[in-house]
Design a protein around this motif. Structure first.
Motif, PDB file in Angstrom:
ATOM      1  N   GLU A   1       0.824  -1.225   0.000  1.00 10.35           N
ATOM      2  CA  GLU A   1       0.000   0.000   0.000  1.00 10.35           C
ATOM      3  C   GLU A   1       0.855   1.272   0.000  1.00 10.35           C
ATOM      4  O   GLU A   1       0.382   2.339  -0.393  1.00 10.35           O
TER       5      GLU A   1
ATOM      6  N   ALA B   1      -5.992   4.411   8.090  1.00 11.26           N
ATOM      7  CA  ALA B   1      -7.277   4.586   7.394  1.00 11.26           C
ATOM      8  C   ALA B   1      -8.185   5.639   8.032  1.00 11.26           C
ATOM      9  O   ALA B   1      -8.968   6.285   7.338  1.00 11.26           O
ATOM     10  N   ASP B   2      -8.071   5.859   9.351  1.00 12.06           N
ATOM     11  CA  ASP B   2      -8.981   6.821  10.003  1.00 12.06           C
ATOM     12  C   ASP B   2      -8.262   8.110  10.412  1.00 12.06           C
ATOM     13  O   ASP B   2      -8.752   8.854  11.253  1.00 12.06           O
TER      14      ASP B   2
ATOM     15  N   HIS C   1      -6.544   7.097  -1.958  1.00 18.13           N
ATOM     16  CA  HIS C   1      -7.004   5.821  -1.405  1.00 18.13           C
ATOM     17  C   HIS C   1      -6.174   4.675  -1.956  1.00 18.13           C
ATOM     18  O   HIS C   1      -5.614   4.765  -3.046  1.00 18.13           O
ATOM     19  N   ASP C   2      -6.141   3.576  -1.197  1.00 21.59           N
ATOM     20  CA  ASP C   2      -5.432   2.389  -1.696  1.00 21.59           C
ATOM     21  C   ASP C   2      -6.390   1.501  -2.492  1.00 21.59           C
ATOM     22  O   ASP C   2      -7.561   1.854  -2.702  1.00 21.59           O
TER      23      ASP C   2
ATOM     24  N   ALA D   1      -7.846  -1.103  -1.732  1.00 20.30           N
ATOM     25  CA  ALA D   1      -8.986  -1.581  -0.948  1.00 20.30           C
ATOM     26  C   ALA D   1      -9.993  -0.448  -0.716  1.00 20.30           C
ATOM     27  O   ALA D   1     -10.988  -0.630  -0.029  1.00 20.30           O
TER      28      ALA D   1
ATOM     29  N   LEU E   1      -9.361   2.297   0.927  1.00 20.20           N
ATOM     30  CA  LEU E   1      -9.138   2.956   2.222  1.00 20.20           C
ATOM     31  C   LEU E   1      -8.248   4.183   2.050  1.00 20.20           C
ATOM     32  O   LEU E   1      -7.318   4.157   1.232  1.00 20.20           O
ATOM     33  N   PRO E   2      -8.503   5.246   2.843  1.00 17.67           N
ATOM     34  CA  PRO E   2      -7.617   6.408   2.807  1.00 17.67           C
ATOM     35  C   PRO E   2      -6.189   5.953   3.125  1.00 17.67           C
ATOM     36  O   PRO E   2      -5.988   5.204   4.089  1.00 17.67           O
ATOM     37  N   ARG E   3      -5.210   6.368   2.337  1.00 20.94           N
ATOM     38  CA  ARG E   3      -3.861   5.819   2.510  1.00 20.94           C
ATOM     39  C   ARG E   3      -2.774   6.875   2.531  1.00 20.94           C
ATOM     40  O   ARG E   3      -1.744   6.719   3.141  1.00 20.94           O
TER      41      ARG E   3
END
Ligand code: GLN
Length: 302
Positions: free
Chosen positions: A101, A250-251, A272-273, A275, A277-279
């Motif tokens: 990631e 992620a959060d 995002h990645d 998946a 998710l924020p990355r």
């Protein structure tokens, strides 16, 4: 077959069962990769000739490696290497193992640089670890030079080995520092993958993480400690027109972006990645006199 020989297929089954019993998620693949590493048999060799016998020496090495993996030592530490950005990156227990990631950060920095990729850019990597982010960037930026900073001398030794192995050591320098670089000046590209896992969460994560350096993972009570120290430095060191990016949990997008805005960075772009998710957060510092005034001189105490 004598009592001391075992066919590749049987050895793989043995090791797979042992790793599965130890809770390894990809037991079969891990077994095959350990066999490749210890016996020099590629995955294709293993498939082509499952009945071929393993030498006593290979069998012994495989058992030793399997015992380590069953203790949940990460596969990359056993084989000593992890691929990142299609580059072979040497790893040791002194560095965070490169994660796929983190390639999202490299990809997004390169995208923002666009046509400037051929320029003589100056690159800074805070908390370089294995050097994977810096070296991936230098491999794509043919005229760039870079510095990787890390608090750990032993991590820097791994990073230097990687730079030499990838023949990037003529463009990569390394310096010890606690989110701090003694050498003055500003950079066109700044990246960091700081520790961002909440201290309280680490024990509940996969056991492999216990074999990686805590200082590369543990971001304190709320996971944001490293950003608090890193972002003011990043803000001071990012030159006009510069592009910076940090990996985040992620959060953490909102609180990390707020910490950055507090130290004068513009509103970041969130990436995002795969998946979803924020990355990572990316900042592009505009050129212009109004920004110049707020930058300071990027000197050694910054
Ligand atoms: N992505 C890593 C993990 O979850 C954490 C890396 C970091 O803290 N920089 O294992």
């Amino acid at each position: 077959m004598t009592i001391n020989t075992i066919a590749v297929a049987d050895a793989l089954t043995d090791v797979t069962n042992r790793l599965a019993a130890a809770g390894c998620e990809n037991a079969r693949l891990d077994a095959r990769l350990l066999l490749a590493h210890t016996a020099g048999l590629t995955l294709a060799d293993q498939t082509r000739a499952p009945e071929q016998p393993l030498t006593a020496e290979a069998r012994q090495k495989l058992q030793t490696a399997a015992a380590e993996r069953a203790r949940r030592v990460p596969l990359a530490q056993i084989v000593g290497e992890k691929e990142f950005w299609s580059l072979p990156i040497a790893v040791s227990p002194d560095v965070l193992i490169p994660r796929p990631e983190s390639e999202i950060l490299v990809e997004n920095i390169l995208r923002r640089l666009g046509s400037r990729r051929q320029d003589e850019l100056r690159v800074l990597d805070f908390g370089t670890g294995s050097g994977c982010l810096l070296l991936a960037l230098l491999s794509e930026l043919p005229a760039a030079k870079g510095v990787g900073v890390d608090l750990s001398q032993s991590a820097l030794a791994v990073a230097r080995t990687n730079a030499a192995r990838l023949q990037l050591d003529n463009r990569a320098a390394f310096a010890v520092g606690d989110w701090h670089l003694a050498e003055p000046g500003r950079f066109d590209v700044i990246v960091a993958n700081p520790p961002y896992v909440r201290s309280g969460d680490i024990a509940g994560l996969e056991p492999e993480l216990r074999h990686e350096p805590p200082q590369a993972l543990d971001g304190g009570t709320d996971g944001l400690d490293a950003y608090r120290r890193l972002l003011p430095r990043l803000a001071k060191r990012l030159g006009e027109g510069g592009v910076a990016g940090v990996e985040i949990g992620a959060d953490q997008a909102t609180p990390a972006a707020r910490l950055a805005t507090d130290v004068g960075l513009p509103t970041p772009e969130l990436c995002h990645d795969l998946a979803g998710l924020p990355r990572c957060l990316i900042w592009v510092r505009q050129t212009g006199p109004q920004h110049e005034k707020t930058l300071g001189n990027g000197g050694p105490n910054e």
